[in-house]
Design an enzyme around this catalytic site. Structure first.
Site, PDB file in Angstrom:
ATOM      1  N   ALA A 174       0.809  -1.221   0.000  1.00 15.56           N
ATOM      2  CA  ALA A 174       0.000   0.000   0.000  1.00 15.56           C
ATOM      3  C   ALA A 174       0.843   1.272   0.000  1.00 15.56           C
ATOM      4  O   ALA A 174       0.318   2.345  -0.307  1.00 15.56           O
ATOM      5  CB  ALA A 174      -0.924   0.012   1.217  1.00 15.56           C
ATOM      6  N   TYR A 175       2.120   1.177   0.363  1.00 11.10           N
ATOM      7  CA  TYR A 175       2.942   2.377   0.476  1.00 11.10           C
ATOM      8  C   TYR A 175       3.323   2.886  -0.913  1.00 11.10           C
ATOM      9  O   TYR A 175       4.113   2.259  -1.630  1.00 11.10           O
ATOM     10  CB  TYR A 175       4.212   2.102   1.278  1.00 11.10           C
ATOM     11  CG  TYR A 175       3.973   1.708   2.719  1.00 11.10           C
ATOM     12  CD1 TYR A 175       2.762   1.945   3.353  1.00 11.10           C
ATOM     13  CD2 TYR A 175       4.976   1.083   3.462  1.00 11.10           C
ATOM     14  CE1 TYR A 175       2.552   1.569   4.672  1.00 11.10           C
ATOM     15  CE2 TYR A 175       4.784   0.719   4.784  1.00 11.10           C
ATOM     16  CZ  TYR A 175       3.561   0.958   5.381  1.00 11.10           C
ATOM     17  OH  TYR A 175       3.365   0.587   6.687  1.00 11.10           O
ATOM     18  N   GLN A 176       2.728   4.021  -1.264  1.00 13.30           N
ATOM     19  CA  GLN A 176       3.016   4.680  -2.546  1.00 13.30           C
ATOM     20  C   GLN A 176       2.866   3.718  -3.726  1.00 13.30           C
ATOM     21  O   GLN A 176       3.733   3.630  -4.600  1.00 13.30           O
ATOM     22  CB  GLN A 176       4.402   5.332  -2.541  1.00 13.30           C
ATOM     23  CG  GLN A 176       4.530   6.538  -1.647  1.00 13.30           C
ATOM     24  CD  GLN A 176       4.379   6.222  -0.170  1.00 13.30           C
ATOM     25  OE1 GLN A 176       3.357   6.528   0.437  1.00 13.30           O
ATOM     26  NE2 GLN A 176       5.405   5.617   0.415  1.00 13.30           N
TER      27      GLN A 176
END
Length: 345
Positions: free
Chosen positions: A60-62
């Protein structure tokens, strides 16, 4: 750097886990303060030089670019079998549910994409990022069992759950012969200690490793009141978690600053030294080289019992915020789907 076994596993990890939420293309995420690949690589490389071997990221991070940056850096700077990599997967999307994608299929897809992003054949720890109230936990556990059996992850962990959920899930896993969660990544720091009510004693009893996020409260425990940074100004999620209790938290922050001055160390070192007395390996982000330097030093700092009590004394109970507040509402609003059958809790 100090090292420890991660709960009921054979993973030997540094007492500091470098959190990679601050790495990744800001144009592809929700945060404007994340680092580009060049600066991310500098911090990852310095962390390795300082003895950090435990890295935490998430798909989900970036939009996966955090995983991509981490994977390429570790390929260039480290040997795969000398680092411990954790990543996380999200619940099924409404679109997946409408399409009939099962929890098992979702996990397989998510992990394959993460491995592609990382450029790796396996991860050491695959983490259930937040509880999926639309998917039976049996399906999650069976899906995780499949990827463990396939050699795509060595162990599984969980994040953002209640102690009773973790206990129930591991009991079901034991009954079915599935892998059990060996770690919990929850919200825990000097300003937010609600994990001490049930999660911490349960984990101590079961030897489940605590690897909390927000170890420095979004930078609040590393700066004196009045000091600022780009993240303090722009991190809206941290503001959600801490702004409403800023006044009552201020006394603790001042005590961290006072003790840091007295010991001749940074506030980061004091805050993390306290947390290291409670957990296996806090997940700590760094967006500047001097951040990772201070983080690494914390593993060598020991607080006295008097200093620990001084830091803890002003704490007042806090309401659950962020994902855990959403969990509370979800539990209250409808029966919890526990298995693929009719049984609900």
């Amino acid at each position: 750097m100090q090292y420890t076994k991660l709960g009921n596993s054979d993973l030997t990890v540094s007492r500091i886990c470098l959190g990679c939420m601050g790495f990744g293309d800001p144009a592809k995420g929700q945060h404007s303060w994340t680092l580009d690949e060049e600066h991310s690589r500098e911090i990852i490389r310095r962390g390795l030089e300082l003895g950090v071997n435990f890295f935490d990221t998430a798909i989900a991070y970036q939009s996966g670019t955090s995983e991509q940056y981490l994977g390429r850096a570790l390929w260039d700077f480290a040997k795969r079998d000398e680092v411990m990599v954790a990543t996380k997967f999200l619940p099924r999307t409404p679109e997946e549910i409408d399409q009939g994608i099962t929890g098992q299929q979702h996990i397989a897809r998510m992990l394959d994409k993460s491995l592609q992003n990382l450029g790796m054949d396996y991860v050491d720890l695959y983490i259930y990022h937040m509880w999926d109230y639309q998917t039976p936990i049996y399906d999650i556990l069976e899906g995780l069992n499949t990827v463990v059996q396939a050699g795509k992850t060595r162990y599984i962990g969980i994040s953002n759950c209640f102690a009773w959920q973790l206990a129930k899930a591991n009991a079901l896993a034991e009954k079915e012969g599935f892998p059990k969660f060996i770690s919990i990544q929850g919200h825990y720091n000097l300003l937010f200690r609600e994990e001490e009510r049930e999660m911490a004693p349960y984990c101590a009893e079961e030897n489940i490793a605590m690897t909390p996020y927000s170890a420095l409260a979004g930078g609040r425990l590393s700066k004196k009141p009045g000091e600022s940074s780009k993240r303090l100004l722009e991190d809206s999620y941290a503001k959600l978690k801490y702004d409403s209790t800023a006044e009552q938290d201020m006394e603790i922050i001042w005590r961290v600053a006072e003790l840091a001055d007295r010991r001749g160390v940074s506030m980061t070192e004091i805050s993390l030294a306290w947390l290291l007395t409670k957990v296996a390996a806090p997940v700590v982000g760094a967006t500047k080289l001097h951040h990772i330097e201070g983080v690494a030093k914390a593993a060598e700092l020991t607080l006295t019992a008097k200093e620990t009590a001084y830091l803890e004394e002003p704490y007042l109970p806090h309401k659950l915020v962020g994902v855990m507040a959403q969990n509370t509402a979800a539990v209250a609003s409808k029966p919890h789907v526990w298995s693929t059958g009719d049984q609900k809790i």
